[in-house]
Structures are given as C-alpha cells and as structure tokens.
Design a protein around this motif. Structure first.
Motif, PDB file in Angstrom:
ATOM      1  N   VAL A 111      -0.786  23.611   6.502  1.00  0.00           N
ATOM      2  CA  VAL A 111       0.000  23.842   7.265  1.00  0.00           C
ATOM      3  C   VAL A 111       0.137  23.089   8.331  1.00  0.00           C
ATOM      4  O   VAL A 111       1.227  22.286   8.878  1.00  0.00           O
ATOM      5  CB  VAL A 111       0.454  24.717   7.638  1.00  0.00           C
ATOM      6  N   ALA A 112      -0.728  23.217   8.375  1.00  0.00           N
ATOM      7  CA  ALA A 112      -1.403  22.027  10.444  1.00  0.00           C
ATOM      8  C   ALA A 112      -0.760  20.501   9.675  1.00  0.00           C
ATOM      9  O   ALA A 112      -0.794  19.433  10.075  1.00  0.00           O
ATOM     10  CB  ALA A 112      -2.569  22.191  10.346  1.00  0.00           C
ATOM     11  N   GLY A 113      -1.101  20.054   8.754  1.00  0.00           N
ATOM     12  CA  GLY A 113      -0.605  18.278   8.428  1.00  0.00           C
ATOM     13  C   GLY A 113       0.635  18.494   8.237  1.00  0.00           C
ATOM     14  O   GLY A 113       1.056  17.166   8.393  1.00  0.00           O
ATOM     15  N   GLU A 114       0.932  19.518   7.657  1.00  0.00           N
ATOM     16  CA  GLU A 114       2.814  18.608   7.550  1.00  0.00           C
ATOM     17  C   GLU A 114       2.911  19.553   9.156  1.00  0.00           C
ATOM     18  O   GLU A 114       4.175  18.455   9.229  1.00  0.00           O
ATOM     19  CB  GLU A 114       3.564  20.654   7.143  1.00  0.00           C
ATOM     20  N   ILE A 115       2.768  20.068   9.869  1.00  0.00           N
ATOM     21  CA  ILE A 115       3.134  19.888  11.393  1.00  0.00           C
ATOM     22  C   ILE A 115       2.449  18.554  12.752  1.00  0.00           C
ATOM     23  O   ILE A 115       3.315  18.370  12.744  1.00  0.00           O
ATOM     24  CB  ILE A 115       2.417  20.852  12.212  1.00  0.00           C
ATOM     25  N   GLU A 117       2.008  15.690  11.287  1.00  0.00           N
ATOM     26  CA  GLU A 117       1.970  14.624   9.874  1.00  0.00           C
ATOM     27  C   GLU A 117       0.782  13.699   9.516  1.00  0.00           C
ATOM     28  O   GLU A 117       0.280  12.834   9.897  1.00  0.00           O
ATOM     29  CB  GLU A 117       2.784  14.149  10.855  1.00  0.00           C
ATOM     30  N   ALA A 118      -0.236  14.702   9.060  1.00  0.00           N
ATOM     31  CA  ALA A 118      -2.067  13.727   8.471  1.00  0.00           C
ATOM     32  C   ALA A 118      -1.520  14.658   7.153  1.00  0.00           C
ATOM     33  O   ALA A 118      -1.665  16.070   7.121  1.00  0.00           O
ATOM     34  CB  ALA A 118      -2.918  14.316   9.578  1.00  0.00           C
ATOM     35  N   SER A 119      -2.722  13.781   6.802  1.00  0.00           N
ATOM     36  CA  SER A 119      -3.397  14.135   5.332  1.00  0.00           C
ATOM     37  C   SER A 119      -4.368  15.466   5.350  1.00  0.00           C
ATOM     38  O   SER A 119      -4.964  15.319   6.535  1.00  0.00           O
ATOM     39  CB  SER A 119      -3.679  13.389   4.434  1.00  0.00           C
ATOM     40  N   PRO A 120      -3.988  16.174   4.702  1.00  0.00           N
ATOM     41  CA  PRO A 120      -4.953  18.103   5.061  1.00  0.00           C
ATOM     42  C   PRO A 120      -6.563  17.199   4.821  1.00  0.00           C
ATOM     43  O   PRO A 120      -7.319  18.037   5.598  1.00  0.00           O
ATOM     44  CB  PRO A 120      -4.668  18.732   3.412  1.00  0.00           C
ATOM     45  N   SER A 121      -6.661  16.595   3.972  1.00  0.00           N
ATOM     46  CA  SER A 121      -8.044  16.217   4.217  1.00  0.00           C
ATOM     47  C   SER A 121      -8.334  15.371   5.009  1.00  0.00           C
ATOM     48  O   SER A 121     -10.271  15.121   4.885  1.00  0.00           O
ATOM     49  CB  SER A 121      -8.688  15.006   3.071  1.00  0.00           C
ATOM     50  N   ASP A 122      -7.411  14.738   5.869  1.00  0.00           N
ATOM     51  CA  ASP A 122      -7.993  14.679   6.997  1.00  0.00           C
ATOM     52  C   ASP A 122      -8.437  14.992   8.121  1.00  0.00           C
ATOM     53  O   ASP A 122      -7.906  14.847   9.676  1.00  0.00           O
ATOM     54  CB  ASP A 122      -7.272  13.332   7.632  1.00  0.00           C
ATOM     55  N   LEU A 123      -8.171  16.636   8.494  1.00  0.00           N
ATOM     56  CA  LEU A 123      -7.993  17.521   8.980  1.00  0.00           C
ATOM     57  C   LEU A 123      -9.599  18.230   8.941  1.00  0.00           C
ATOM     58  O   LEU A 123     -10.179  18.511   8.160  1.00  0.00           O
ATOM     59  CB  LEU A 123      -6.752  18.829   9.035  1.00  0.00           C
ATOM     60  N   ILE A 124     -10.656  18.647   9.910  1.00  0.00           N
ATOM     61  CA  ILE A 124     -11.157  19.689  10.586  1.00  0.00           C
ATOM     62  C   ILE A 124     -10.774  20.712  11.501  1.00  0.00           C
ATOM     63  O   ILE A 124     -10.103  20.654  12.177  1.00  0.00           O
ATOM     64  CB  ILE A 124     -12.407  18.656  10.950  1.00  0.00           C
ATOM     65  N   ILE A 125     -11.667  21.699  11.228  1.00  0.00           N
ATOM     66  CA  ILE A 125     -11.586  23.669  12.155  1.00  0.00           C
ATOM     67  C   ILE A 125     -12.631  23.605  12.593  1.00  0.00           C
ATOM     68  O   ILE A 125     -13.713  23.134  12.296  1.00  0.00           O
ATOM     69  CB  ILE A 125     -11.607  23.771  11.026  1.00  0.00           C
ATOM     70  N   ARG A 138      -4.860  15.086  18.837  1.00  0.00           N
ATOM     71  CA  ARG A 138      -3.847  15.755  17.753  1.00  0.00           C
ATOM     72  C   ARG A 138      -4.034  16.681  17.175  1.00  0.00           C
ATOM     73  O   ARG A 138      -5.433  16.944  16.118  1.00  0.00           O
ATOM     74  CB  ARG A 138      -4.352  14.526  16.661  1.00  0.00           C
ATOM     75  N   PHE A 139      -4.278  18.131  17.909  1.00  0.00           N
ATOM     76  CA  PHE A 139      -4.083  19.177  17.087  1.00  0.00           C
ATOM     77  C   PHE A 139      -3.486  20.509  17.356  1.00  0.00           C
ATOM     78  O   PHE A 139      -2.975  20.675  17.932  1.00  0.00           O
ATOM     79  CB  PHE A 139      -5.834  19.673  17.671  1.00  0.00           C
ATOM     80  N   LYS A 140      -4.034  21.323  16.576  1.00  0.00           N
ATOM     81  CA  LYS A 140      -2.892  23.173  16.418  1.00  0.00           C
ATOM     82  C   LYS A 140      -3.683  24.113  16.724  1.00  0.00           C
ATOM     83  O   LYS A 140      -5.400  23.679  15.489  1.00  0.00           O
ATOM     84  CB  LYS A 140      -2.247  22.955  15.313  1.00  0.00           C
ATOM     85  N   THR A 141      -4.150  24.933  17.624  1.00  0.00           N
ATOM     86  CA  THR A 141      -4.360  26.065  17.288  1.00  0.00           C
ATOM     87  C   THR A 141      -4.029  27.202  16.115  1.00  0.00           C
ATOM     88  O   THR A 141      -2.953  26.827  15.453  1.00  0.00           O
ATOM     89  CB  THR A 141      -4.127  27.695  18.733  1.00  0.00           C
ATOM     90  N   ILE A 142      -5.888  27.533  15.376  1.00  0.00           N
ATOM     91  CA  ILE A 142      -5.306  28.457  14.555  1.00  0.00           C
ATOM     92  C   ILE A 142      -3.966  29.346  14.329  1.00  0.00           C
ATOM     93  O   ILE A 142      -3.201  29.062  13.468  1.00  0.00           O
ATOM     94  CB  ILE A 142      -6.326  29.662  14.030  1.00  0.00           C
ATOM     95  N   SER A 143      -3.969  30.541  15.528  1.00  0.00           N
ATOM     96  CA  SER A 143      -2.663  31.131  15.976  1.00  0.00           C
ATOM     97  C   SER A 143      -1.238  30.530  15.701  1.00  0.00           C
ATOM     98  O   SER A 143      -0.331  30.828  14.815  1.00  0.00           O
ATOM     99  CB  SER A 143      -3.140  31.272  17.327  1.00  0.00           C
ATOM    100  N   VAL A 146      -0.948  30.003  11.778  1.00  0.00           N
ATOM    101  CA  VAL A 146      -0.687  31.812  11.145  1.00  0.00           C
ATOM    102  C   VAL A 146       1.223  31.099  11.599  1.00  0.00           C
ATOM    103  O   VAL A 146       1.389  31.418  11.159  1.00  0.00           O
ATOM    104  CB  VAL A 146      -1.355  32.194  11.773  1.00  0.00           C
ATOM    105  N   GLU A 147       1.049  31.142  12.941  1.00  0.00           N
ATOM    106  CA  GLU A 147       2.816  31.602  13.142  1.00  0.00           C
ATOM    107  C   GLU A 147       4.226  30.514  11.878  1.00  0.00           C
ATOM    108  O   GLU A 147       4.907  31.307  11.525  1.00  0.00           O
ATOM    109  CB  GLU A 147       3.327  31.400  14.604  1.00  0.00           C
ATOM    110  N   VAL A 148       3.137  29.400  12.622  1.00  0.00           N
ATOM    111  CA  VAL A 148       4.351  28.443  11.457  1.00  0.00           C
ATOM    112  C   VAL A 148       4.446  28.339  10.300  1.00  0.00           C
ATOM    113  O   VAL A 148       4.980  28.858   9.721  1.00  0.00           O
ATOM    114  CB  VAL A 148       3.961  26.589  11.697  1.00  0.00           C
ATOM    115  N   ALA A 149       3.286  29.474   9.434  1.00  0.00           N
ATOM    116  CA  ALA A 149       3.061  29.517   8.315  1.00  0.00           C
ATOM    117  C   ALA A 149       3.815  31.088   8.371  1.00  0.00           C
ATOM    118  O   ALA A 149       4.347  31.112   6.756  1.00  0.00           O
ATOM    119  CB  ALA A 149       1.744  29.902   8.131  1.00  0.00           C
TER     120      ALA A 149
END
Lengths: 329, 158, 458
Positions: A111-115, A117-125, A138-143, A146-149
C-alpha cells in the motif's frame, strides 16, 4: 565431619515436541493508530511468551514493544497452537509470529508503495513509519497506510503465520527419525558440603550456563535458568512423590510433606547465558524452559562423590541415603 | 450466621459468615477480592497471605471472625488508588513475578518484612519470605526485587 | 542488521498486572449462581464396581446434577485415548473419579457424595513397574501391562554395530539408576469452570497449558466420533446425549494465563467433568481440586529405572552403549509413550557414541496416570548419563572434564537417531564454565572446539 566437593554435569535439550507435528500459528493485525495486535494460541505459564512474542513482532514491524498488544486468552479467537510445552513456544510460536508480522508488513509495503510511488522492495519500516530506502523525506506513517488500505484500497492489514516441524515417524527397528527442531546445550557446576554425621547435603554454589541460541529477553531467560535450577535442586535433594515406593501409602498430600525448595534452601546461584544461534529459529533462538531443570541432580550427585567418595544412584540425595551409602562403603 | 465487620483496603464491610468461614473465603468468595489465592488451603504455600493490622497472616488458616473489626490489606490495596507501591514496582522491574500466582502473597510478605526491617540483607529477605513458596522463579529475582525496593524506600523516606 | 527490540530486557507484558493483583487466573473468575463440583473417587487401587446407586445423592436438597459413566457420550480421552472420564466398571487406581456431583455449595456436594452407595470387589493391584513386567503380575489393563509401540513392547534405537563396539572396548561399565516420581507442585491447583451460554455455547475457564489440544479432546468426549476410539474394548460408545448437536465452535476455552504448569497441565484434569455437569444442569459449574487431590491424583513424573552398559576405550572414548530404560506410566497412557521415546532418542546424552542400542519400556501400574513434567524423558536420562560419565572417568582414573571433552557432540556429528547436528557449543561452554569456576584445564582441552571432528580431536 563436613566435607566439600565439586561436580559438573552437561547435556543437551531438544526444542519442540518429540517427533515434530506440533503446529503453532499467529495473526498480526495492524491497528488504525499504527499499533499492532498479535494473536497466538499459546499460554503464558510465567515463562513470558507474551513478552518475547511481542518483542519479535515489534522488531519486524519497526514498532516499540509497548505498541504490540497480545491476545491469547480465548480459543475461539486465537489461531491453533498445540500448547505451551516441550520448550517449543519461543521457537515455534516465534517463527509463526515473525512470519505473520512479515506478512502484515508486506501489505503495508504494497500500500505504501502505491502511495509513495516506489517498489515495495525499496521500502523499510522504522519508528512507526515506512520510508523509501535512502530518502528519509519520503515516508508515510503506519497509521496513514492503514487508513489508505482500509478506506481506499479495500485491504485488511493482517498477516498470518504458521510453523510446524513435520511429524517424523520413527523406524520401528532402528528408531531413525528427525525428532527435534534444534538442540540447546547446558553445562552446570555444583559445590556441596556434606555432613558425614547427619548425611545432610548443602549446596554452596551452583553455576548454570545454558544456551538460548539467542536470548530474546535475557532477564526472562535468566528467570528460566534460575527457576529450573531450583526445581532441579529440589529433585536432587528433597523431592519424592512415592517415598515408600512402590507402596503408595503415606504418600505426601500437602506441601509440607512434599517439600519443594523455599528461600532457605537456595545456594549462591549464577545463571549465565550462552548464545549459539540455531540455524532456523527466530533470530537464532532455541528452547530454554526445560533444559535448566536437568543438570542440578547429576552435578550435585557428582559433587557428593567428590566430597565423600560414595556414589548415589537413586534420587533424592536425602540424609538417609547419604548415611546408608557411607555405611555400606 | 454471624455478623463480621472488617476493613479491607480502606473500605468498611459488614457481612454475615458461618463459624467456619475463613478469611480467605470472605475475601475471595464474598468480597470478590481475588489476589489472595487458594494455593493449598493448608497453610503451606503462602499464596493466600494478607496483612491483618500490618501483621502477615495466611488467610486460609485464619478464621474470619478472628479478624472482627480489624484492617486487612491485600495487594490490591497496597498502594494509593492509581499508584503503584515501590515493592510492586520493584517486583515488576526486577522480574520478580513469573506466573504471578505467588506474587500477591510474596509482595505482602516482603511488605511485612520491610515494615520491621527497612534495610534487610539477602539472608534477612530469605528468612522473611521463607513461608511463601514459588515454583517458577527460584527466588533469586524475588530477593533482588525486595532488596531493590528496600533501597528505594529508604531513599524516599530519607 | 542491528536488533532494536529483540535481545532487550523489556519488562514483562503481564508484570504490572501480576504485582497489582489484577491478573485473573481461572479460579478468579466469579460468576453468580455457579455450582460447586465434588467428585467421588475410588477408595481402592483396583477392583470391579459391583453396585453403584446415586439416587440418594440426587435427592439431597441443593444437588443439581449427579453424573456417572452413563452420562459421558464418549468415555475415553487422552493421547491414545484410553482414559475414562468416569469409571465404567474397572477401577485402575486409587482416586479414580467414579461419580461427579454439582450442588449449590461445597457442604451439599460433600453430603451428596456421602450418600452414594458404592460397592467395589477389590482385586490385587500392582504398584512396582518392574514387578508389573513379570508374566504373572496382576493385569492393570486387559491387553497387558507393557505398552506396545506398534509390534514391539518397547521403542528402540539401533545405531552402528553394538556387538562390534563392545568387542572394541577395553572396559565395560554397567550401572542402574533410579529416578523417583516427582510432582509438578505448581502453585495454582487444577480448577475448571464451565458456563453454559446463550445459543448452546459452552465456555470453559481452564488452567490448561494446551487449550487448543484440549478443545479437540473435550469435543471428542462430548460428541461421539467413531474414529476417536481406537478399538479399546473397555471403552464403550453411547449415543450422544449430553452433547447432542454440539459442533466444534460451540465450545470455547478461556485461559492462556496459567499459574504454573511444568507439564502438569498438559493433561485434562477437570474441564471434562465441569463441561458435562454444566451441560446437564444448565448452570455454571466449578471444580477446584484441593491441594491434597492435586498431590495424590494429578499427573506426575513417573518413576524410572535406567540401566546403562558402556564399552569404553582406555583413552576414555565410549565406543558402545546399551541402554534399558523402564518408565512407570500409572494406569493410563497419557503422554508416557512419548516420554519414553524422548528418553530413548536422547539416551546417549550429549555424547557421540558410534554404536548404540537402547530400548525403552512404558509400564502400566495401579497408580494415577503419570505424564509430562519439565524435562520430559531427558531429566532421568541426564541424571543417569551424567553420573555414569563420572563413574567411567573415575574407573579410568581420568578427569571428568577431560572425559566429557573427548566424547561430547561436535558439529557434523550424528545423533543415534540419525540427525546431523549443527550449532553445537558444549566444548566452548565447558571452557568458559571452567574459567568461571576456577578450574584450570590443560592446554589441550583449552584448544579444542566444537568444529567438526578431525584436526583438533584428542
């Protein structure tokens, strides 16, 4: 006369149900506020499985330990666990928990990848946020994710995990089988003082050094080692459910007659943790719960031999047994 | 049936009991104060320990009518509402509880000890807790907890 | 990757609740109107029930329900499952439950138990598991006193060539060890509370260590499943009465917070009886075992005899080990066959022994069923193998540390069941233990490692 002696005992202990075939499952749900709920079917008997499983989930999800709530109280609402026994929960539930948390994290990344615009494999938490690797801006909070999801992507941020070592049927002729997940190791040292007039054995010092693979929470591991050592001390010196075996008359029916160690019985204890990571365990962890109860008896019996030169081949080393052994020397 | 008046954790109660009713039965069954446990009901394990006018007793062996008019403290009432007593905090921070079943009685035994001896040695703690059994911890972290609490409590009162 | 939470001493998840008394164990759940359960246990160790009359008990004012074996839809549970919830005809141990009563209070329940007419024709019991193995011993169970592992009355491990191993040996050292029965003595006794709820739901507050496993077991008791009874002719199947129409999801266990277990709560002790009484009476039923019941009749670590015969070279290497281990099971199987397997699969101790033959027997006696306890089959085998290790060292006039360094597992070694080992650390741990305890090891032992056998072996 009081004689002192020392003794050692070493050994191994298998993690998981003998022969395998014991599943545990876990479910991780990410909450709207960015915290998580971990649902498991295993029981907390005091060993602290709620604590260490929450630690593992928090590690995978980049959260604080306090942000992971654990539900394990109702069979209706928890996934299958064959139970809290066989030194299995850290390893088996741990693997299921890590898998469930990773699967939940994967949904967050999608979901974060879509928001972002990055590949999920390029993300860290980390720290409650999902970042694009190498770009702290370039980040989104987990909350938010979840809201977008939930409200835009029609997705539930829930991860499931399962682990079971396959059942291994022993060959009836040779016993060949693959009966355990991994082995932990233990070495112990006892120093005793034996009163040759009364037969009393006092343990002066006991050092336990046990392999936890990876101590998920070292203080809880220490607690298991200390508790097991004292249970083993009871077995070595005082406990016998059928003292007139095989006769069952006069069997102890209260906790004065069936004496277990009190604060007055414990020696100077040293509990040491060794970490020899298991190949497949979560973060290298191995089972530690049962291992620790096994070495006090032989270490103490060997120390008694060192002190007074007699072998006891029956437990417990009661004053009566010690005196009889001395008499028949 | 007999009338029993007592104070538990600062609250006054008037209840009727039978001649044989124990204090543990009053607390658990009548008042639904469940931290004192029925570990053995034989006076051996100490999980039912409570303070009666600051004295540590095993409530399973205490006839309820013998505490007529007295003040009972269980672990629920050890700290002021909304607070945690230094002993409770120390047991938490030093991993003095494992399964938690012996913990309420153990903490009250420790309270009774520290009331008499605010600076106990490890040996003093062992003697003070010798009537309370624990099968999980091996006692080491319980003793650690009591020593830690005593250090903090002495500092506070200083 | 550096770990942030794993490896940290975070405080216990349930720690604050434990220290403030907020933690609720099964016995702390108080539901108004709950009936008290008491159970009539067999006064004898073995015998046949000749008459059982519960009518007077049922008519005691305040008694809600009285159940016997007739009220149990499928009266067999346990791993095999061979244990009746309530005795059908043959009593196999002193204290075996025969009748269960639910009444308004404890006094009424006890009064009802006293009014039960029970006649048992006593038979000769057997208590010693060595004696129970004799052909003329009294039979605990119709099929014999020695548990069958498939076609054999033992579980065995054969590894290498045991005869060649003993031929190669310089010294033979044989000893028998006895490990007594032990009780878990967890501080929370067995307790169960079963509550019938709306819509046919049954909630059981349990002390179980394995509630998911026990749910399957309870379901099997409450609802007859043909395949759940493995042809034991002394377990009868009846038409499903109590649990008629019960589905798996109609039963819920609430627990997960257990006041100590140590293996003692892997077996169902009380949940089946409270469930049956709750279904029959339609009221919540609670059964709290007394400490006396817990010590006398709950599961325990059974007694063991372990005979080890070792063939040893003069240099201290064990080249052959023969083991015979005999475990007391009590009257029913429970987890005892698994305990024996666990013992036999690990009977070399932490040592690589090239030639092994071990046999483990599980023997029934007229005692309450033994079962799992912390350490399972390895507690007695560790005791036996580690005292044996010192005896061998003593016989060879060798240092017990050196004996262990020579024989312990290394990476790449095979266990006697054929598993290849990794993550082995005993040599390193012994080296550190020696340092911590002021023992000076010779340099040749200090230089060893758990790496594969070869270069550094002595």
């Amino acid at each position: 006369m009081k004689n002192r002696g020392t003794g050692i005992a070493i050994g191994h202990y298998p993690t998981g149900q003998n022969g395998g075939g014991d599943p545990s499952q876990a479910m991780v749900k990410i909450q709207p506020d960015g915290s998580a709920v971990l649902t498991v079917g295993s029981c907390d008997l005091g060993q602290g499985c709620k604590t260490i499983l929450a630690q593992m989930a928090a590690e995978v999800l980049g959260m604080e330990y306090e942000q992971v709530k654990v539900i394990n109280h109702s069979v209706d609402n928890t996934p299958m666990s064959s139970g809290s026994y066989a030194s299995r929960v850290t390893y088996v539930d741990g693997k299921a928990t890590v898998e469930a948390a990773e699967n939940a994290r994967e949904i967050l990344f999608q979901v974060a990848g879509e928001i972002l615009e990055a590949s999920p494999s390029d993300l860290i938490i980390e720290n409650g946020k999902v970042f694009v690797k190498g770009d702290r801006k370039r980040f989104k909070t987990i909350s938010k994710i979840v809201e977008v999801a939930t409200y835009e992507k029609h997705k539930q941020v829930v991860g499931l995990g399962h682990f079971m070592k396959d059942f291994s049927k022993p060959d009836p002729e040779t016993g060949e089988c693959d009966p355990f997940c991994t082995l932990s190791w233990g070495v112990s040292f006892a120093e005793v003082e034996v009163d040759t007039d009364t037969g009393e054995v006092e343990v002066l010092r006991f050092v336990s050094y046990y392999d936890a693979g990876k101590a998920i929470n070292p203080m809880l591991v220490e607690g298991q080692i200390q508790g097991g050592s004292v249970m083993g001390l009871g077995a070595a010196l005082m406990e016998d459910l059928h003292p007139y075996y095989p006769n069952i008359e006069h069997q102890p029916d209260n906790l004065s007659d069936y004496s277990i160690p009190t604060t007055m019985d414990i020696p100077d204890f040293e509990a040491l943790i060794y970490e020899c990571p298991s190949t497949e365990g979560p973060y290298g962890a191995k089972g530690i719960g049962e291992l620790s109860a096994n070495y006090p008896s032989p270490a103490i019996i060997n120390a008694i031999h060192d002190a007074i030169g007699v072998w006891l081949t029956e437990l417990p080393a009661s004053p009566e047994k010690v005196l009889r052994a001395l008499e028949s020397q | 049936m007999h009338l029993l008046k007592l104070t538990v954790n600062g609250q006054n109660y008037e209840i009727t009991v039978q001649l044989k009713t124990t204090l543990l039965e009053v607390l658990r069954d009548k008042l639904q104060i469940t931290s004192p446990k029925a570990g053995c009901n034989q006076g051996d394990c100490g999980t039912c320990s409570v303070l009666v006018d600051s004295i540590l007793v095993k409530s399973c062996l205490t006839n309820s009518l013998s505490v007529q008019g007295k003040k009972i403290i269980t672990v629920e009432g050890l700290a002021k509402p909304g607070e945690v007593h230094p002993l409770q905090q120390a047991f938490h921070e030093n991993y003095g509880a494992q399964c938690g079943f012996c913990t309420p009685g153990m903490i009250l035994a420790a309270k009774a000890l520290l009331d008499k001896n605010p600076n106990p040695t490890r040996e003093d703690v062992k003697v003070g807790l010798s009537g309370n059994l624990c099968r999980c911890t091996g006692y080491t972290k319980i003793i650690d907890s009591v020593i830690a609490a005593s250090e903090k409590m002495v500092t506070v009162t200083d | 990757m550096t770990l942030k939470v794993v490896g940290q001493n975070v405080l216990r998840y349930d720690g604050l609740a434990h220290v403030t008394g907020e933690t609720h164990f099964a016995d702390d759940v108080i539901i108004p109107g709950t009936l008290t359960v008491k159970v009539l246990r067999s006064p004898v160790s073995k015998g046949k029930i000749m008459n059982l009359d519960i009518r007077a008990a049922m008519s005691v004012p305040g008694v809600a329900s009285v159940i016997t074996a007739d009220d149990v839809p499928c009266n067999g549970y346990g791993h095999i499952p061979d244990q009746p919830v309530l005795v059908e005809e043959m009593v196999r141990y002193k204290g075996e439950p025969i009748v269960a009563v639910a009444a308004v209070d404890e006094d009424t329940a006890i009064e009802a138990l006293e009014k039960i007419q029970l006649g048992i024709e006593e038979e000769e019991p057997v208590f010693d598991h060595i004696q129970a193995m004799m052909p003329d011993a009294p039979k605990v169970r119709p099929e014999g006193n020695i548990h069958m592992f498939g076609k054999y009355p033992f579980r065995q491990v054969k590894f290498g060539d045991i005869d060649a191993g003993f031929r190669e040996a310089d010294v033979i050292i044989e000893n028998t060890y006895r490990h007594p029965s032990l009780e878990h003595a967890q501080l929370e006794p067995m307790v169960s509370q079963a509550v019938p709820e709306a819509g046919g739901k049954l909630t059981v507050y349990t002390v179980s260590q394995a509630p998911h496993f026990h749910l399957e077991e309870l379901y099997g008791i409450l609802k007859v499943k043909k395949n759940n009874v493995s042809g034991k002719h002394w377990i009868t199947e009846k038409g499903s009465r109590t649990g008629q129409g019960l589905e798996f999801g109609d039963i819920n266990f609430i627990g997960g917070t257990v006041g100590g277990g140590f293996g003692g709560k892997n077996d169902m002790h009380a949940d089946h009886i409270t469930a049956l009484l709750a279904l029959k009476s339609g009221q919540p039923c609670k059964w709290r075992w007394t400490r006396e019941e817990d010590l006398l009749y709950s599961t325990y670590r059974g007694c063991w005899y372990i005979t080890i015969k070792d063939g040893v070279k003069k240099d201290g290497r064990i080249v052959a080990r023969k083991i015979k281990t005999i475990r007391e099971s009590g009257a029913y199987a429970s987890s005892n066959p698994h305990v024996v397997e666990h013992n036999i699969f690990n009977s070399t101790g932490p040592y690589f022994i090239p030639n092994v033959h071990s046999r483990g027997y599980c023997v029934y006696t007229n005692k309450p069923p033994a079962s799992s306890m912390r350490g399972f089959g390895l507690t007695p085998s560790t005791f036996a193998t580690e005292v044996q290790a010192n005896k061998i060292a003593s016989e060879l006039s060798m240092d017990p540390w050196e004996f262990r360094f020579k024989n312990v597992y290394r990476n790449g070694d095979l266990t006697s069941t054929g598993s290849k080992l990794d993550s082995v650390a005993l040599i390193e741990m012994m080296q550190t233990l020696a340092e911590k305890t002021g023992v000076t090891l010779p340099d040749r032992l200090k230089q060893m490692s758990s790496a594969k056998r070869g270069g550094n072996s002595i």
